[in-house]
Structure formats: structure tokens, C-alpha cells
Design a protein around this motif. Structure first.
Motif, PDB file in Angstrom:
ATOM      1  N   MET A   1      -3.707  -0.028   3.418  1.00  0.00           N
ATOM      2  CA  MET A   1      -2.657  -1.013   3.924  1.00  0.00           C
ATOM      3  C   MET A   1      -2.277  -2.205   3.015  1.00  0.00           C
ATOM      4  SD  MET A   1      -1.316  -1.224   6.774  1.00  0.00           S
ATOM      5  CE  MET A   1      -0.083  -2.674   7.556  1.00  0.00           C
ATOM      6  N   GLU A   2      -3.274  -2.523   2.201  1.00  0.00           N
ATOM      7  CA  GLU A   2      -2.875  -3.491   1.119  1.00  0.00           C
ATOM      8  C   GLU A   2      -1.935  -3.094  -0.058  1.00  0.00           C
ATOM      9  OE1 GLU A   2      -6.410  -5.245  -0.752  1.00  0.00           O
ATOM     10  OE2 GLU A   2      -7.288  -6.085   1.256  1.00  0.00           O
ATOM     11  N   ALA A   3      -2.021  -1.747  -0.261  1.00  0.00           N
ATOM     12  CA  ALA A   3      -1.105  -1.419  -1.345  1.00  0.00           C
ATOM     13  C   ALA A   3       0.207  -1.125  -0.536  1.00  0.00           C
ATOM     14  CB  ALA A   3      -1.766   0.341  -1.570  1.00  0.00           C
ATOM     15  N   LEU A   4       0.330  -0.899   0.666  1.00  0.00           N
ATOM     16  CA  LEU A   4       1.588  -0.549   1.369  1.00  0.00           C
ATOM     17  C   LEU A   4       2.381  -1.957   1.380  1.00  0.00           C
ATOM     18  CD1 LEU A   4       3.719   0.833   3.045  1.00  0.00           C
ATOM     19  CD2 LEU A   4       2.402   0.566   5.103  1.00  0.00           C
ATOM     20  N   LEU A   5       1.574  -2.929   1.729  1.00  0.00           N
ATOM     21  CA  LEU A   5       2.072  -4.210   1.874  1.00  0.00           C
ATOM     22  C   LEU A   5       2.735  -4.859   0.378  1.00  0.00           C
ATOM     23  CD1 LEU A   5      -0.289  -6.178   4.453  1.00  0.00           C
ATOM     24  CD2 LEU A   5       2.059  -5.210   4.837  1.00  0.00           C
TER      25      LEU A   5
ATOM     26  N   ALA B   1      -1.029   2.628  -6.735  1.00  0.00           N
ATOM     27  CA  ALA B   1      -0.588   3.139  -5.273  1.00  0.00           C
ATOM     28  C   ALA B   1       0.440   2.300  -4.870  1.00  0.00           C
ATOM     29  CB  ALA B   1      -1.902   3.241  -4.385  1.00  0.00           C
ATOM     30  N   SER B   2       0.586   0.864  -4.979  1.00  0.00           N
ATOM     31  CA  SER B   2       1.658   0.259  -4.625  1.00  0.00           C
ATOM     32  C   SER B   2       2.811   0.446  -5.236  1.00  0.00           C
ATOM     33  CB  SER B   2       1.227  -1.342  -4.754  1.00  0.00           C
ATOM     34  OG  SER B   2       1.037  -1.514  -6.396  1.00  0.00           O
ATOM     35  N   SER B   3       2.872   0.981  -6.489  1.00  0.00           N
ATOM     36  CA  SER B   3       4.086   1.406  -6.843  1.00  0.00           C
ATOM     37  C   SER B   3       4.725   2.598  -6.473  1.00  0.00           C
ATOM     38  CB  SER B   3       3.945   1.566  -8.538  1.00  0.00           C
ATOM     39  OG  SER B   3       3.566   0.468  -9.216  1.00  0.00           O
ATOM     40  N   MET B   4       3.664   3.525  -6.036  1.00  0.00           N
ATOM     41  CA  MET B   4       4.034   4.751  -5.512  1.00  0.00           C
ATOM     42  C   MET B   4       4.705   4.434  -4.152  1.00  0.00           C
ATOM     43  SD  MET B   4       3.996   7.257  -7.178  1.00  0.00           S
ATOM     44  CE  MET B   4       4.550   5.978  -8.284  1.00  0.00           C
ATOM     45  N   TYR B   5       4.186   3.569  -3.059  1.00  0.00           N
ATOM     46  CA  TYR B   5       4.695   3.054  -1.914  1.00  0.00           C
ATOM     47  C   TYR B   5       5.818   2.524  -2.095  1.00  0.00           C
ATOM     48  CZ  TYR B   5       0.537   4.013   0.677  1.00  0.00           C
ATOM     49  OH  TYR B   5      -0.692   4.555   1.652  1.00  0.00           O
TER      50      TYR B   5
END
Length: 498
Positions: free
Chosen positions: A1-5, A350-354
């Protein structure tokens, strides 16, 4: 969830939002100009990405390519000149709708179903990336040979003329694809001592010539050129929900085919559009209406090409294997910005992928309002005199051809292919089959020769592998289908007369 935000935070940065909006306008304009393909639009952005942040750089590539693939439908529907190779498969269908006074229906279908296909393709990228990448990695040169041959057989299914003429046009395209020295042997073929032919014939000059220049020649030859509807467009999206409900199975089939073809390296949106249009005609309850302005083919092919655009990023992100020419450029940008493709990209970044997923979805959502504005701006072409439009088109063709190779020889090729396209259509030979042969020729030859080298000349491996044998069965079915159809009709007539 943190990565998505964190992904949302990255995308909402001012420079990223500006990059998305600016590249969307740029992609719409470039894609709508004959000769300037989505690949070229993407390639011209690479120098700009030097000065952008990593997410903004990738955003420009994603947004511009998605917009360019859609906007290639605009000149195809209005003037029978596909802006990109992906829209060539259904250009005649869209143009027939325009001639019937339903230009907004054709362009609205291209816009609406391209956006849906792009979103569905993005969801597949998010959910099915590992599984789809495994499918792509299981393909060898044997499977690629049958895939290329199957794509060529589509020429016989989409042609409105006789299958014999379609196959003849396709074989001429394959012969043209043999020109140059980019073959397994590295030997110059059919160059006739001309250095400019050593690199072969690029698909873009051929595409522009047979579709655009031949159209200008037809307009010059006709005593009374066909008049396009001189009226303002109504609502662009008025009937699209009705089409969605009526042709929901073709739409989902197009999405599925686009996802599968997009994930295969080297295939891309062009092949997805051709295969989906052919399948639409094959499985339609009204195949006789195809080519006369029937929206079913536009629904399926439009859904397919943008779905393949998103799924083409699956092998690119996981393994650094380009799904098409656009993702090949994107891989270079990823490496340049420190986002090295690989399985660790999904864990360590992961955040870059989201952020990438969010950009894909945003690009396809803003495609609808911006696409409507682009269509209305382009509608002025309908009210312009034919004598004023054709010289401008000819100039754009010359500029686009020159830009592909940065030499005047490409302009000469466009003129030669224009004459060839004019003569072929005058005698009932489909030029779309010719272009398909040129595009797929090198892939077919490379896969065939490489496979024979691997098997030491044995042809059995072409049929022994499960996926290869399945594709072979589909290919032979497509090849022999006209013969079966003819035999069945003859048998039915005999029974009826008995």
C-alpha cells in the motif's frame, strides 16, 4: 500500500503532469500526420528525456505512443490514409463509413475502443506480467515462423477481392522485403548496384506511397473526385455505448488477442490490428458487410492495437526484451534513467512500477477528451476543397518519407510505391496485403533460416513442439479456408439442384 501511495505521489509531481499533457498533444499531432508513425514520435522524444526526471521521461514515451496509435485512425477515416501502420488494417472500413456520412461513428469507435483496450492492456500488465512473460519466453524461432506466416495468411481473410489476388499482392510484398543485405547470409539481394537499397525497403515509405500517394493520383485521375460530407461532426461518442453492448464479444476478443500478441517480442500493435480485424470478419454473423462501412471490425481491431501496446511492456520490464519498436526505445530510456529492467525492478523499485501503471491509465483516460478535440480540429479537412487538401498531403508524405531515412531516396521510394499502389488498386489487387508482406517478410525469413540452422535442415521440429504445431494448424486452416469454402458451396449447389 505504501508503494502505491508513493507511486501516486511520483505521478502527481508538476513536471510529470506537464510531461503527460505535452506528450499527449504531441502524440496526437504526430500520429495523425501520414508517414510519421508512433515509433517515430517516440524516437523523436528521446533527446527530450535527457532533461527530465525518470518518471517524467517514461511518461512522455507511454503517453505519446498511446496517443499516436489512436490518432493514426483520423487520416485513415477522413482521407483513407493511415497515419500509423497499426491503423492500416481497417482504414478502408473507416473510410467507407465516412463516405456514408458516418465519420463521427468511425472516429468515435477508434477513440472509445482504443481507450478501453489501453486500460484493459494495462490491467493485464499489472496482474498477469509474470505469467505472460513466461509464455513469451517459451516461444522459439519455430513458433515465430508460424506466427509470422499466420499473420501473412490474414491478408487472404481481410481482402475484399479474390484470395488469389490477395496472395499475389502478399507474395510481391515478400519479394520487396528480400531487397537489401539484412538477411541471414548478409548478401546483397536485388540491389542492382544501388547503395541506397543495401539497407532494404523500410515499411513507412511503402505504406505512405501505396495508401497516400496513390490516393492523390486517384483524385487527380477522376473527373469528379468523391466528395466527403461537408458538415460538422455530431457527438463523437453518441453511439459508442450501443456499439459496446452490441459488439461486446468482439471487443473482449480483440483485447485478449492484443494482449497475447503484444507480449510476444517483435509483434506489436501492427500485427494485433491485422489479426483482430481478420478474426472479426471470420467470426462475424455479417461478414458480407465488411468493407462497406461496418463498425464491427473497427471495434475489435481498435481494442486490440492499444491493448497490445500496454502488454508489450511485459517482457520489456521483466527481462529487457522489447515487445515492439516502441518498447525497444523505452528500454534504452529505462537504462539511461537507472530503472534497469528485470525482476528486481518490481521489488526494489515497486513505487516506480505503480507510477508506470498509473501513467498508462491516465494516458488512456485523457485520450478521450483530447481525442475529441483533435477529431474536431481535423474535421476541417472535410470542408476543405479536395484540390487544396491533396497538395498538402503530398507535401506531408514527402516530409515524412525524408524523416524516416534523412535522405531523398526515401521520397523517391514513396513516389514509386504510389504508382505501384495506383496500378494495383486499378486492377483489383489489395495494397494492404502488399504492405503486410513487406512488414512481416524479414521476421518470416529470419525465423525460418534460424530454425533450419538449429535443426540441421530438419523440418520436423516445426511440427513437434506443442505451440508450434497449434500455430501450424491455424496457419494451414487460414490458407486452405478459401478452398474449403469453395468446395462446400459447390457441394451445396449440387445438392440443391439434385
Amino acid at each position: 500500500m505504501e508503494a502505491l501511495l508513493e507511486g501516486f505521489r511520483l505521478v502527481m509531481a508538476t513536471d510529470v503532469l506537464i510531461a503527460i499533457f505535452a506528450s499527449a498533444i504531441y502524440g496526437l499531432v504526430v500520429g495523425s500526420l501520414p508517414g510519421l508513425s508512433a515509433t517515430m514520435a517516440t524516437a523523436l522524444l528521446v533527446p527530450v528525456t535527457f532533461w527530465l526526471s525518470p518518471i517524467a521521461a517514461i511518461a512522455t514515451i507511454i503517453t505519446a505512443s498511446a496517443m499516436a496509435i489512436f490518432s493514426g485512425d483520423i487520416p485513415g477515416a477522413l482521407l483513407r490514409i493511415p497515419g500509423t501502420p497499426a491503423s492500416a488494417a481497417y482504414t478502408d472500413e473507416a473510410y467507407a463509413l465516412t463516405r456514408k456520412g458516418q465519420a463521427e461513428l468511425a472516429l468515435g469507435a477508434g477513440l472509445w475502443f482504443s481507450a478501453i483496450g489501453g486500460i484493459v492492456g494495462t490491467i493485464s500488465l499489472m496482474l498477469l506480467a509474470p505469467a505472460l512473460a513466461e509464455i513469451a519466453l517459451s516461444f522459439s524461432t519455430y513458433e515465430y515462423f508460424w506466427l509470422a506466416l499466420l499473420g501473412l495468411m490474414c491478408a487472404t481473410l481481410v481482402a475484399r477481392s479474390s484470395p488469389i489476388k490477395a496472395i499475389a499482392s502478399m507474395l510481391l510484398g515478400l519479394l520487396i522485403a528480400c531487397i537489401g543485405m539484412e538477411n541471414p547470409a548478409g548478401t546483397p539481394r536485388f540491389t542492382f548496384g544501388i547503395p541506397d537499397l543495401l539497407g532494404g525497403i523500410e515499411p513507412i515509405p511503402a505504406l505512405v506511397g501505396v495508401f497516400a500517394v496513390s490516393e492523390v493520383m486517384r483524385a487527380m485521375a477522376e473527373a469528379e473526385p468523391p466528395k466527403l460530407p461537408r458538415r460538422k461532426f455530431g457527438s463523437i461518442l453518441a453511439n459508442q455505448w450501443a456499439l459496446t453492448k452490441k459488439y461486446q464479444w468482439p471487443m473482449w476478443r480483440g483485447n485478449f488477442v492484443g494482449i497475447i500478441i503484444g507480449v510476444l517480442p517483435g509483434a506489436g500493435a501492427d500485427m494485433a490490428a491485422w489479426v483482430s480485424y481478420a478474426m472479426s470478419k471470420k467470426f462475424s454473423k455479417e461478414p458480407e458487410k465488411f468493407g462497406t462501412g461496418h463498425p464491427e471490425g473497427l471495434v475489435e481491431a481498435g481494442s486490440s492495437n492499444n491493448a497490445s501496446l500496454a502488454s508489450g511492456w511485459v517482457p520489456s520490464l521483466l527481462f529487457g526484451i522489447p515487445g515492439d519498436t516502441i518498447t525497444a526505445i523505452a528500454i534504452g530510456v529505462l537504462y539511461m534513467k537507472g530503472l534497469n529492467p528485470g525482476p528486481t525492478l518490481f521489488t526494489e523499485r515497486a513505487s516506480s512500477m505503480y507510477a508506470l501503471y498509473i501513467i498508462f491509465i491516465m494516458a488512456n483516460i485523457i485520450m478521450i477528451p483530447l481525442g475529441i478535440l483533435m477529431i474536431r480540429a481535423a474535421s476541417t479537412v472535410l470542408r476543405a476543397p479536395r484540390s487544396a487538401v491533396m497538395p498538402v498531403i503530398l507535401l506531408l508524405c514527402a516530409v515524412g518519407a525524408f524523416a524516416t531515412g534523412n535522405n531523398l531516396f526515401a521520397v523517391l521510394l514513396v513516389a514509386l510505391f504510389g504508382v505501384l499502389g495506383f496500378v494495383m488498386e486499378k486492377n483489383g489487387y489489395p495494397v494492404a496485403a502488399l504492405v503486410l508482406g513487406i512488414v512481416m517478410g524479414s521476421m518470416l525469413e529470419q525465423s525460418f533460416v534460424t530454425s533450419l540452422i538449429k535443426s540441421d535442415g530438419d523440418v520436423l521440429p516445426f511440427f513437434e513442439r506443442p505451440v508450434s504445431s497449434f500455430l501450424a494448424a491455424l496457419t494451414f486452416s487460414a490458407l486452405l479456408w478459401p478452398l474449403f469454402a469453395w468446395a462446400w458451396m459447390r457441394l451445396s449447389r449440387r445438392r440443391a439442384s439434385a
